[in-house]
Scaffold this active site. Structure first.
Site, short mmCIF file in Angstrom:
data_model
loop_
_atom_site.label_atom_id
_atom_site.label_comp_id
_atom_site.label_asym_id
_atom_site.label_seq_id
_atom_site.Cartn_x
_atom_site.Cartn_y
_atom_site.Cartn_z
NE ARG A 152 -4.29 2.46 1.10
CZ ARG A 152 -4.69 1.95 -0.06
NH1 ARG A 152 -5.97 1.78 -0.31
NH2 ARG A 152 -3.82 1.63 -0.98
NE ARG A 187 -1.16 -1.26 -0.59
CZ ARG A 187 -2.05 -1.35 -1.56
NH1 ARG A 187 -3.32 -1.60 -1.27
NH2 ARG A 187 -1.70 -1.24 -2.82
NE ARG A 233 -0.72 1.63 -5.81
CZ ARG A 233 -0.97 1.99 -4.53
NH1 ARG A 233 -0.09 2.71 -3.88
NH2 ARG A 233 -2.05 1.62 -3.93
CE LYS A 292 -9.75 -1.04 -6.60
NZ LYS A 292 -8.97 0.21 -6.53
P1 AMP Z 1 -3.97 -3.23 -4.85
O1 AMP Z 1 -3.91 -3.75 -3.46
O2 AMP Z 1 -5.19 -3.68 -5.59
O3 AMP Z 1 -3.79 -1.73 -4.92
O4 AMP Z 1 -2.75 -3.87 -5.65
C1 AMP Z 1 -1.41 -3.64 -5.24
C2 AMP Z 1 -0.45 -3.99 -6.38
O5 AMP Z 1 -0.57 -5.39 -6.69
C3 AMP Z 1 -0.70 -3.28 -7.69
O6 AMP Z 1 -0.10 -1.99 -7.74
C4 AMP Z 1 -0.06 -4.24 -8.68
O7 AMP Z 1 1.36 -4.17 -8.63
C5 AMP Z 1 -0.47 -5.58 -8.10
N1 AMP Z 1 -1.79 -6.04 -8.61
C6 AMP Z 1 -2.92 -6.24 -7.86
N2 AMP Z 1 -3.93 -6.68 -8.62
C7 AMP Z 1 -3.44 -6.76 -9.88
C8 AMP Z 1 -4.00 -7.13 -11.14
N3 AMP Z 1 -5.30 -7.50 -11.25
N4 AMP Z 1 -3.20 -7.09 -12.23
C9 AMP Z 1 -1.90 -6.74 -12.16
N5 AMP Z 1 -1.31 -6.35 -11.00
C10 AMP Z 1 -2.06 -6.36 -9.87
#
Ligand code: AMP
Length: 213
Positions: free
Chosen positions: A126, A160, A171, A13
């Site tokens: 990654r 990360r 996740r 994404k």
């Molecule tokens: P991402 O970078 O989108 O993979 O997000 C990393 C982490 O941030 C996720 O595993 C969640 O802990 C938190 N997070 C990001 N976006 C959301 C969301 N829309 N709702 C809840 N937690 C989120």
């Protein structure tokens, strides 16, 4: 045009959102990036979410909806790409309302389908540029041999904290329990287009272009 890129962690994404920003001048709204920025700058909210994020669990709807509300109130754009938001049905309903309050609509939801084995392989390989966010993969797009980001020239590559197998399992579980229902939700609203997220970056990009045309 306002769109959602929907898919599990590692579906690509962020990579595709960056291409859309570059090519179409849209604005990427990634709640993951916003939360990581809050964590890195040590704000009160950052401290609250740090542990939840490290485990791979979802932070509260209230927090992420607040972040998106703030952006939609302040940023003007020809189109928004929602990346990693919404992740729950409550967030999806909130997004509809927040956009309506700005006189905007959601135009499309692109679901990026990638099989689970590929996700684990992608995420554990990654890394990203800490300066510009360019995404690298140890196998398919290694960091340049000169140690400098091919996009911005910085030498600050990062992995990360939650890109490890244990957090990834959490996740994925969060995705299937709480986010996957959004596929049916947006299908019922006649907004969903599924694309194959497994191919080369350029092939996936072409599929997204077709979905948005
Ligand atoms: P991402 O970078 O989108 O993979 O997000 C990393 C982490 O941030 C996720 O595993 C969640 O802990 C938190 N997070 C990001 N976006 C959301 C969301 N829309 N709702 C809840 N937690 C989120």
């Amino acid at each position: 045009m306002n769109i959602i890129l929907l898919g599990p962690p590692g579906a690509g994404k962020g990579t595709q959102a960056r291409i859309l920003v570059e090519e179409r001048g849209m604005v990427q709204l990634s709640t993951g990036d916003m939360l990581r920025a809050a964590k890195d700058s040590g704000t009160e909210m950052g401290d609250i979410v740090a542990d939840v994020m490290a485990r791979g669990a979802l932070v509260t709807d209230e927090i992420v909806i607040g972040l998106i509300r703030e952006q939609l109130n302040t940023v003007k754009a020809s189109g928004f790409i929602f990346d990693g938001f919404p992740r729950t049905l409550a967030q999806a309903d909130a997004l509809t309302n927040l956009l309506a309050a700005e006189g905007e609509n959601l135009d499309a939801v692109v679901e990026m389908e990638v099989d689970d084995e590929a996700l684990v392989a992608r995420i554990t390989a990654r890394s990203t540029c800490g300066n510009c966010g360019e995404v690298y993969n140890d196998t398919t797009k290694p960091q340049p041999a000169d140690g400098k980001c091919s996009n911005c020239g910085a030498s600050d590559f990062r992995r990360r904290a939650d890109d490890n197998e244990e957090s990834l399992r959490t996740r994925l579980m969060e995705y299937y329990k709480k986010t996957a229902p959004l596929i049916g939700y947006y299908y019922a609203k006649d907004m969903l287009t599924k694309i194959d997220g497994l191919g080369e970056i350029s092939q996936v990009k072409a599929a997204i272009d077709k979905a948005l045309s």
